[in-house]
Enzyme design. Sequence first.
Site, PDB file in Angstrom:
ATOM      1  N   LYS A 198       0.954  -1.179  -0.175  1.00  0.00           N
ATOM      2  CA  LYS A 198      -0.119  -0.130  -0.074  1.00  0.00           C
ATOM      3  C   LYS A 198       0.730   1.483   0.115  1.00  0.00           C
ATOM      4  CE  LYS A 198      -1.653   2.889   2.846  1.00  0.00           C
ATOM      5  NZ  LYS A 198      -1.535   4.186   2.183  1.00  0.00           N
ATOM      6  N   GLY A 251       6.993   4.813   8.273  1.00  0.00           N
ATOM      7  CA  GLY A 251       5.890   5.865   8.477  1.00  0.00           C
ATOM      8  C   GLY A 251       6.372   6.573   9.700  1.00  0.00           C
ATOM      9  N   SER A 252       5.459   7.287  10.269  1.00  0.00           N
ATOM     10  CA  SER A 252       5.478   8.029  11.396  1.00  0.00           C
ATOM     11  C   SER A 252       5.347   7.106  12.758  1.00  0.00           C
ATOM     12  CB  SER A 252       4.353   9.156  11.580  1.00  0.00           C
ATOM     13  OG  SER A 252       3.188   8.608  11.556  1.00  0.00           O
ATOM     14  N   THR A 253       5.912   7.569  13.821  1.00  0.00           N
ATOM     15  CA  THR A 253       5.987   6.890  14.936  1.00  0.00           C
ATOM     16  C   THR A 253       4.269   6.734  15.361  1.00  0.00           C
ATOM     17  OG1 THR A 253       8.071   7.676  15.798  1.00  0.00           O
ATOM     18  CG2 THR A 253       6.432   6.871  17.560  1.00  0.00           C
ATOM     19  N   GLU A 254       3.769   7.697  15.391  1.00  0.00           N
ATOM     20  CA  GLU A 254       2.264   7.925  15.539  1.00  0.00           C
ATOM     21  C   GLU A 254       1.439   6.505  14.894  1.00  0.00           C
ATOM     22  OE1 GLU A 254       0.642  11.418  14.287  1.00  0.00           O
ATOM     23  OE2 GLU A 254      -1.476  10.749  15.214  1.00  0.00           O
ATOM     24  N   GLY A 256       2.634   4.140  13.376  1.00  0.00           N
ATOM     25  CA  GLY A 256       3.401   3.070  13.779  1.00  0.00           C
ATOM     26  C   GLY A 256       2.949   2.312  15.033  1.00  0.00           C
ATOM     27  N   GLU A 273       9.807   1.110  10.809  1.00  0.00           N
ATOM     28  CA  GLU A 273      10.832   2.117  10.492  1.00  0.00           C
ATOM     29  C   GLU A 273      10.169   3.434  10.595  1.00  0.00           C
ATOM     30  OE1 GLU A 273      13.875   1.811   9.809  1.00  0.00           O
ATOM     31  OE2 GLU A 273      14.172  -0.442   9.182  1.00  0.00           O
ATOM     32  N   CYS A 307      13.899  10.576   6.892  1.00  0.00           N
ATOM     33  CA  CYS A 307      13.806  10.192   8.349  1.00  0.00           C
ATOM     34  C   CYS A 307      14.876  10.342   9.069  1.00  0.00           C
ATOM     35  CB  CYS A 307      13.174   8.636   8.526  1.00  0.00           C
ATOM     36  SG  CYS A 307      14.289   7.534   7.206  1.00  0.00           S
ATOM     37  N   GLU A 404       9.888  15.555  15.706  1.00  0.00           N
ATOM     38  CA  GLU A 404      10.072  15.430  14.263  1.00  0.00           C
ATOM     39  C   GLU A 404       9.484  16.322  13.478  1.00  0.00           C
ATOM     40  OE1 GLU A 404       9.050  11.960  11.855  1.00  0.00           O
ATOM     41  OE2 GLU A 404      10.808  11.774  11.507  1.00  0.00           O
TER      42      GLU A 404
HETATM   43  P1  NAP Z   1       2.607   8.117   7.975  1.00  0.00           P
HETATM   44  O1  NAP Z   1       1.614   9.196   7.987  1.00  0.00           O
HETATM   45  O2  NAP Z   1       2.823   7.327   9.255  1.00  0.00           O
HETATM   46  O3  NAP Z   1       2.077   7.364   6.712  1.00  0.00           O
HETATM   47  C1  NAP Z   1       2.777   5.837   6.233  1.00  0.00           C
HETATM   48  C2  NAP Z   1       2.114   5.136   5.582  1.00  0.00           C
HETATM   49  O4  NAP Z   1       0.952   4.521   6.689  1.00  0.00           O
HETATM   50  C3  NAP Z   1       1.163   5.792   4.799  1.00  0.00           C
HETATM   51  O5  NAP Z   1       0.911   4.848   3.470  1.00  0.00           O
HETATM   52  C4  NAP Z   1      -0.347   5.951   5.356  1.00  0.00           C
HETATM   53  O6  NAP Z   1      -1.167   5.996   4.386  1.00  0.00           O
HETATM   54  C5  NAP Z   1      -0.215   4.714   6.085  1.00  0.00           C
HETATM   55  N1  NAP Z   1      -1.114   4.725   7.231  1.00  0.00           N
HETATM   56  C6  NAP Z   1      -1.757   6.108   7.851  1.00  0.00           C
HETATM   57  N2  NAP Z   1      -2.885   5.699   8.945  1.00  0.00           N
HETATM   58  C7  NAP Z   1      -2.829   4.412   8.792  1.00  0.00           C
HETATM   59  C8  NAP Z   1      -3.334   3.192   9.617  1.00  0.00           C
HETATM   60  N3  NAP Z   1      -4.328   3.761  10.502  1.00  0.00           N
HETATM   61  N4  NAP Z   1      -3.404   2.098   9.524  1.00  0.00           N
HETATM   62  C9  NAP Z   1      -2.413   1.734   8.505  1.00  0.00           C
HETATM   63  N5  NAP Z   1      -1.879   2.586   7.658  1.00  0.00           N
HETATM   64  C10 NAP Z   1      -1.971   3.845   8.028  1.00  0.00           C
HETATM   65  O7  NAP Z   1       3.990   8.859   7.375  1.00  0.00           O
HETATM   66  P2  NAP Z   1       3.912   9.922   6.283  1.00  0.00           P
HETATM   67  O8  NAP Z   1       3.555  11.211   6.864  1.00  0.00           O
HETATM   68  O9  NAP Z   1       3.598   9.196   5.167  1.00  0.00           O
HETATM   69  O10 NAP Z   1       5.834   9.993   6.450  1.00  0.00           O
HETATM   70  C11 NAP Z   1       6.355  10.673   6.946  1.00  0.00           C
HETATM   71  C12 NAP Z   1       7.010   9.693   8.438  1.00  0.00           C
HETATM   72  O11 NAP Z   1       7.663   8.550   7.780  1.00  0.00           O
HETATM   73  C13 NAP Z   1       7.855  10.463   9.217  1.00  0.00           C
HETATM   74  O12 NAP Z   1       7.854  10.336  10.507  1.00  0.00           O
HETATM   75  C14 NAP Z   1       9.221   9.667   8.694  1.00  0.00           C
HETATM   76  O13 NAP Z   1      10.389   9.665   9.839  1.00  0.00           O
HETATM   77  C15 NAP Z   1       8.849   8.363   8.511  1.00  0.00           C
HETATM   78  N6  NAP Z   1       9.954   7.792   7.822  1.00  0.00           N
HETATM   79  C16 NAP Z   1      10.531   6.786   8.261  1.00  0.00           C
HETATM   80  C17 NAP Z   1      11.782   6.119   7.612  1.00  0.00           C
HETATM   81  C18 NAP Z   1      12.396   5.011   8.226  1.00  0.00           C
HETATM   82  O14 NAP Z   1      13.045   4.227   7.383  1.00  0.00           O
HETATM   83  N7  NAP Z   1      12.666   5.037   9.577  1.00  0.00           N
HETATM   84  C19 NAP Z   1      11.461   6.501   6.281  1.00  0.00           C
HETATM   85  C20 NAP Z   1      11.129   7.290   5.749  1.00  0.00           C
HETATM   86  C21 NAP Z   1       9.849   7.993   6.398  1.00  0.00           C
HETATM   87  P3  NAP Z   1      -1.899   7.340   3.557  1.00  0.00           P
HETATM   88  O15 NAP Z   1      -1.595   7.151   2.427  1.00  0.00           O
HETATM   89  O16 NAP Z   1      -3.177   7.588   4.015  1.00  0.00           O
HETATM   90  O17 NAP Z   1      -0.618   8.511   4.398  1.00  0.00           O
END
Ligand code: NAP
Length: 502
Positions: A198, A251-254, A256, A273, A307, A404
Amino acid sequence: MSAAAQNITPSPDAQSFLNREHRLLIGGQWVTSASRESIDVFNPATEGHLAKVAAGGKDDIDRAVSAARKAFRGEWSKLTAYERTRLIWKLADELEANLALASELEVLDNGMPLMLAQYSIASFGCEFLRYYAGWATKITGDTIPVSPTGVRNGESLTYTRREPIGVVGAIIPWNAPLIMATLKLGPALAAGCTVVLKPAEQTPLTALFLGELIKRVGFPDGVINIVPGYGETAGAALAAHPDVDKIAFTGSTEVGKKIVAAAMGNLKRVTLELGGKSPMVVFPDADLSRVIPGVTRGAFFLQGQNCMAGTRLFVHQDIFDKVVAQVGDLAGKFRIGPGMSPDSDLGPLISAEQRDRVMGYVASGKQSGAELVCGGEVLPGRGFFVKPTLFSKTNMDMQIAREEIFGPVLCAQSFGDGELQAVADEANKGIYGLSGSVWTRDISVAHRMAAMIDAGQVSINCHAAVDPAIPFGGNKQSGWGREFGREGLDPYLKTKATTVVY
Ligand code: NAP
Ligand code: MG
């Protein structure tokens, strides 16, 4: 420069891709979503509409998971490891052969500079697939000298097999969409798993393009399913699905934490991650000709939507003013504009929401008494451009230094002489532990400090060194588990021990 003034027309190939009807890839077929709902995709550099993409929901996730299960039980499990290697390698070759179009679509969708898209897809995405293609033939178990109860020595044999974990749900963010897809597919396919991917709602295009390449390469139907959709619907359904064996989430910690809660129903395995707030620690003997470009890029690479971004700069007091002035100077020289323009060093942020979030942090930084050295403004006109921003005189009581931001905001603070541990304690404050860097010519200080930083990976005299073979992941609330390298395969495998008594 005026970012909005440069309206760059997509190439005919990109335009033709954008004009297509974008469906879901399930069981080897492009299918419409059950709800017929769609997601509008925008270009963050122009705010223009790019495409309409089918939005998957729970029913589509159900269909995709059963296609993945069927493939896992069927043809895919009958292929030899050599055949899996060849298919993954072929996908890398196909991606490389289509690099120009893949990169352009990535830039249109995500906003990153074209050079960066090309470089990262070719040198990282393709090589990452090849790295894991090689692993498919090297997954082995052990033979273990044991004497189970009641059996005489030499009269039994135990061996382990490393079996694929099954159906994997991969949920990825928007900051490097195509690379993220390859990061999830490489180890999953090498291990012999099947996948439901996804992509993020903001950036589904290159995952769908990859779907076309996957079909061309000839993976058996259902091995890789791609279901764009919203996190709250498609993502949540995948995370909670009782027939998914593992979730690989970036994605985000929240979010996660929501994934972990959703996974509890069937106790599926989860790797995470997540976010970061990585420190870059500069000692007074460091080579400033490397430090200045290194930390500036470390902070603002991908507009800080990275990230691993080094977002907290710790500099020894003797060189603090000099380093801050030079970093501010260099950041101010970065050319900001549409990723498709060859003159752009930095592109736009992903969305208006993200721009406003970042500007909210900028306001908070000013309010809390941090000193604004450069940036802190949006570019006028269309597109979500924010100037690289440096705050000096920050401390860990400030929201901008703790949270962050995921945008181009760097916080600088100084440290004095004294115990290295005190510097490390300050660098380790906060909930994250993803990455970090140490800048010094003193190898003793470098290695001691690197050991003290509580993060999954630390770089010395560079920031955020990545390679498919370097284990990658976070400590504390930056994640669970490691991706990349040999360790990156483990979460996709389960061990079975078999004992025979002669
Ligand atoms: P996000 O809001 O956490 O979204 C990540 C993914 O999760 C998206 O596909 C999102 O769908 C999906 N998602 C949202 N709510 C969900 C739920 N309740 N259940 C299952 N999936 C859900 O993060 P983002 O804003 O896209 O990305 C930024 C974050 O990613 C930052 O915190 C960054 O640090 C982190 N990140 C970490 C790494 C690493 O390797 N550690 C790498 C890159 C980014 P949608 O399509 O609706 O948004
Ligand atoms: Mg979202």
